[in-house]
Design a protein around this motif. Structure first.
Motif, PDB file in Angstrom:
ATOM      1  N   TYR A   1     -12.960  15.026  25.570  1.00  0.00           N
ATOM      2  CA  TYR A   1     -12.271  15.700  26.672  1.00  0.00           C
ATOM      3  C   TYR A   1     -13.253  16.547  27.473  1.00  0.00           C
ATOM      4  O   TYR A   1     -13.186  16.589  28.707  1.00  0.00           O
ATOM      5  N   SER A   2     -14.179  17.208  26.799  1.00  0.00           N
ATOM      6  CA  SER A   2     -15.113  18.108  27.489  1.00  0.00           C
ATOM      7  C   SER A   2     -15.995  17.356  28.483  1.00  0.00           C
ATOM      8  O   SER A   2     -16.263  17.853  29.586  1.00  0.00           O
ATOM      9  N   GLU A   3     -16.457  16.152  28.114  1.00  0.00           N
ATOM     10  CA  GLU A   3     -17.307  15.408  29.056  1.00  0.00           C
ATOM     11  C   GLU A   3     -16.499  14.855  30.217  1.00  0.00           C
ATOM     12  O   GLU A   3     -17.002  14.739  31.330  1.00  0.00           O
TER      13      GLU A   3
ATOM     14  N   LEU B   1     -16.181   5.545  32.351  1.00  0.00           N
ATOM     15  CA  LEU B   1     -16.712   6.879  32.637  1.00  0.00           C
ATOM     16  C   LEU B   1     -18.146   6.783  33.137  1.00  0.00           C
ATOM     17  O   LEU B   1     -18.582   7.611  33.947  1.00  0.00           O
ATOM     18  N   GLU B   2     -18.888   5.770  32.690  1.00  0.00           N
ATOM     19  CA  GLU B   2     -20.273   5.594  33.137  1.00  0.00           C
ATOM     20  C   GLU B   2     -20.337   5.395  34.649  1.00  0.00           C
ATOM     21  O   GLU B   2     -21.164   6.004  35.339  1.00  0.00           O
ATOM     22  N   VAL B   3     -19.455   4.563  35.177  1.00  0.00           N
ATOM     23  CA  VAL B   3     -19.402   4.369  36.631  1.00  0.00           C
ATOM     24  C   VAL B   3     -18.949   5.662  37.305  1.00  0.00           C
ATOM     25  O   VAL B   3     -19.471   6.048  38.359  1.00  0.00           O
ATOM     26  N   SER B   4     -18.002   6.354  36.697  1.00  0.00           N
ATOM     27  CA  SER B   4     -17.509   7.619  37.259  1.00  0.00           C
ATOM     28  C   SER B   4     -18.625   8.649  37.395  1.00  0.00           C
ATOM     29  O   SER B   4     -18.606   9.474  38.307  1.00  0.00           O
TER      30      SER B   4
ATOM     31  N   ASP C   1      -6.907  10.614  28.525  1.00  0.00           N
ATOM     32  CA  ASP C   1      -5.898   9.766  27.878  1.00  0.00           C
ATOM     33  C   ASP C   1      -6.037   8.309  28.328  1.00  0.00           C
ATOM     34  O   ASP C   1      -5.910   7.379  27.524  1.00  0.00           O
ATOM     35  N   GLU C   2      -6.292   8.118  29.612  1.00  0.00           N
ATOM     36  CA  GLU C   2      -6.442   6.773  30.160  1.00  0.00           C
ATOM     37  C   GLU C   2      -7.631   6.054  29.524  1.00  0.00           C
ATOM     38  O   GLU C   2      -7.527   4.880  29.128  1.00  0.00           O
ATOM     39  N   LEU C   3      -8.752   6.746  29.425  1.00  0.00           N
ATOM     40  CA  LEU C   3      -9.956   6.140  28.861  1.00  0.00           C
ATOM     41  C   LEU C   3      -9.791   5.853  27.364  1.00  0.00           C
ATOM     42  O   LEU C   3     -10.233   4.802  26.871  1.00  0.00           O
ATOM     43  N   ILE C   4      -9.175   6.769  26.640  1.00  0.00           N
ATOM     44  CA  ILE C   4      -8.940   6.574  25.205  1.00  0.00           C
ATOM     45  C   ILE C   4      -8.036   5.355  24.985  1.00  0.00           C
ATOM     46  O   ILE C   4      -8.279   4.532  24.091  1.00  0.00           O
ATOM     47  N   ASN C   5      -7.010   5.225  25.811  1.00  0.00           N
ATOM     48  CA  ASN C   5      -6.099   4.085  25.688  1.00  0.00           C
ATOM     49  C   ASN C   5      -6.802   2.756  25.965  1.00  0.00           C
ATOM     50  O   ASN C   5      -6.362   1.698  25.507  1.00  0.00           O
TER      51      ASN C   5
END
Length: 231
Positions: free
Chosen positions: A174-176, A97-100, A163-167
């Protein structure tokens, strides 16, 4: 049998890469994840201190683009090509998510786009390629025989990404993730250089309520219909 160029564009987290990989494997085509190339440049910028939460040293990044060498190497165990930056496998690092958070800002830079579009066009010179991204059907391959534009609601896409990141073991809310999706949508659609738009001859597919198999079957039928026109 003649081969074609398949361009798949759309918003983030619409499953472009998933279906592009499926198609490439089924057809025996080359698959290129153009978004991964922009993520690689973003990772490069982050590692060199050119971008962080408070600053983006754009000119420093532009001055160092000549040091960026991106390649794809097929991983037989995974069944797809992984991304390498200057010889280092960064497939895992660029999917965070940091790169995203920063990739859309990096992708706005004309010099970055010019560099990567040229590389992408070279990859597709001989056709038989499936490439996904934001400007594949409008800028990279405006003459592609088949153009797909994928979309889904922001909430649906955020849930998939969450879901992808949690996995993968990421600690995110979810909010971020939803905020990131919405911010990327805005930047991608409003940038001056090659904004995300649907090509006039692209076929739009809203996959909000489609399973992966249904999506693949629908697009494969479009591919097969197009192949009949050229063979």
């Amino acid at each position: 049998m003649n081969k074609i160029t398949i361009a798949i564009d759309g918003f983030s987290s619409t499953g472009k890469s998933t279906v592009a990989k499926q198609l490439a494997k089924h057809l025996g085509y080359i698959y290129v994840d153009s978004g991964a190339m922009y993520r690689a440049v973003t990772w490069f910028a982050m590692q060199n201190g050119f971008i962080n939460e408070s600053q983006f040293y754009i000119q420093d990044l532009i001055s160092n683009l000549k040091k960026v060498s991106i390649s794809f190497k097929f991983n037989i165990n995974l069944g797809f090509a992984e991304v390498y930056l200057n010889g280092q496998n960064i497939e895992k690092q660029i999917r965070t998510l940091e790169v995203s958070r920063y990739v859309s800002q990096v992708a706005e830079i004309s010099e970055v786009r010019e560099l990567l579009v040229k590389q992408q066009q070279n990859m597709g010179e001989n056709k038989g390629i499936v490439m996904d991204g934001r400007d594949i059907g409008t800028v990279v391959f405006p003459d592609a025989e088949l153009k797909i534009f994928m979309t889904a609601s922001a909430n649906t896409r955020a849930k998939r990404r969450f879901d992808e990141l949690i996995n993968k073991g990421e600690k995110v809310s979810y909010s971020e993730v939803l905020k990131n999706v919405q911010e990327r949508d805005y930047i991608d659609s409003h940038r001056e250089d090659s904004p995300l738009v649907k090509a006039h001859d692209a076929i739009e597919i809203d996959n909000s309520n489609l399973t992966l198999q249904e999506q693949f079957n629908n697009i494969l039928q479009l591919v097969e219909n197009k192949l009949k026109e050229f063979n």
